[in-house]
Scaffold this active site. Structure first.
Site, mmCIF file in Angstrom:
data_model
loop_
_atom_site.group_PDB
_atom_site.id
_atom_site.type_symbol
_atom_site.label_atom_id
_atom_site.label_comp_id
_atom_site.label_asym_id
_atom_site.label_seq_id
_atom_site.Cartn_x
_atom_site.Cartn_y
_atom_site.Cartn_z
ATOM 1 N N LYS A 1 0.834 -1.201 0.000
ATOM 2 C CA LYS A 1 0.000 0.000 0.000
ATOM 3 C C LYS A 1 0.877 1.263 0.000
ATOM 4 O O LYS A 1 0.670 2.171 -0.798
ATOM 5 C CB LYS A 1 -0.919 -0.019 1.233
ATOM 6 C CG LYS A 1 -1.959 1.071 1.226
ATOM 7 C CD LYS A 1 -2.785 1.045 2.488
ATOM 8 C CE LYS A 1 -1.946 1.435 3.665
ATOM 9 N NZ LYS A 1 -2.629 1.547 4.929
ATOM 10 N N ASP B 1 -6.407 1.353 0.856
ATOM 11 C CA ASP B 1 -6.489 1.398 2.322
ATOM 12 C C ASP B 1 -7.926 1.087 2.713
ATOM 13 O O ASP B 1 -8.753 0.710 1.870
ATOM 14 C CB ASP B 1 -6.019 2.766 2.847
ATOM 15 C CG ASP B 1 -7.011 3.880 2.520
ATOM 16 O OD1 ASP B 1 -7.982 3.627 1.761
ATOM 17 O OD2 ASP B 1 -6.847 4.991 3.036
#
Ligand code: SF4
Length: 220
Positions: free
Chosen positions: A121, A139
């Site tokens: 991420k 996220d």
């Protein structure tokens, strides 16, 4: 509504409404963004923006950060989540940046992930925000909002990431990340999405399913 139409309407809406959407983390260069994104895991951008001014003043570059031990860094980040681990990650990242990457934040997601504290991420955020790469960082907001709208039915962040990257026009991927985050942060919030003020009810699968359900209940 076909998936393709939903994607087209999603892009058309946000491209018109938020053509300049960007991260809410404060930073002035790639090194600072990398530090801020590592710190932001499991923490709010607001909190990170409170600690980074003093942190960046004391450690303006990777060299300054690589010269100290994590306990020194800890004092500057004690109010964020997991400060012990993050202090170790920051010092480790600074060392690697200096010695393995010639003091330049890499643009490649795989290279980025070699650094301590940088998962998929974080790497995607850096690649998309700094280099405008077609990388989608998923996220909690992106995951929830993409699924509610009906842009993906993926059951994992990776599955949602793949769906979004596959279906969004390539030149919009880096900014669509911010559209989804900001929409999730301020409108399509986790517990009670603010559908009454949301401007994309016409394309939202969650809204349409809920509406259908309410209609059936009221007719019976
Ligand atoms: S209509 Fe409701 S559930 Fe759908 S995106 Fe908007 S706020 Fe989220």
């Amino acid at each position: 509504m076909l998936k393709k139409e939903r994607y087209q309407a999603f892009v058309a809406h946000f491209a018109a409404k938020q053509p300049d959407a960007e991260t809410e983390l404060h930073y002035n260069n790639p090194f600072q963004l990398l530090v801020a994104v590592i710190l932001s895991a499991q923490c709010t951008d607001k909190r990170i923006n409170q600690v980074t001014p003093a942190l960046f003043q004391r450690f303006p570059n990777a060299k300054a950060l690589a010269e100290v031990t994590p306990d020194i860094v800890f004092d500057y980040i004690r109010s964020v989540s997991y400060p012990n681990n993050k202090a170790k990650h920051l010092v480790g990242m600074a060392n690697m940046l200096l010695h393995d990457f010639n003091n330049e934040v890499p643009s490649d997601v795989k290279e980025l992930q070699k650094m301590p504290g940088v998962g998929r991420k974080t790497a995607n955020v850096i690649a998309s925000v700094i280099y405008n790469a077609p990388a989608m960082a998923v996220d909690t907001h992106v995951y929830r909002v993409a699924r509610r709208i009906g842009l993906s039915t993926g059951k994992t962040p990776l599955a949602v990431e793949k769906d979004l990257v596959k279906n969004l026009p390539q030149h919009t991927i880096h900014i669509a990340h911010h559209w989804l985050i900001l929409h999730g942060r301020y409108v399509c919030v986790a517990r009670s999405p603010k559908c009454n003020v949301c401007e994309i009810t016409n394309i939202c699968k969650y809204f349409q399913q809920n509406n259908k359900l309410t209609k059936i209940i009221s007719e019976n």
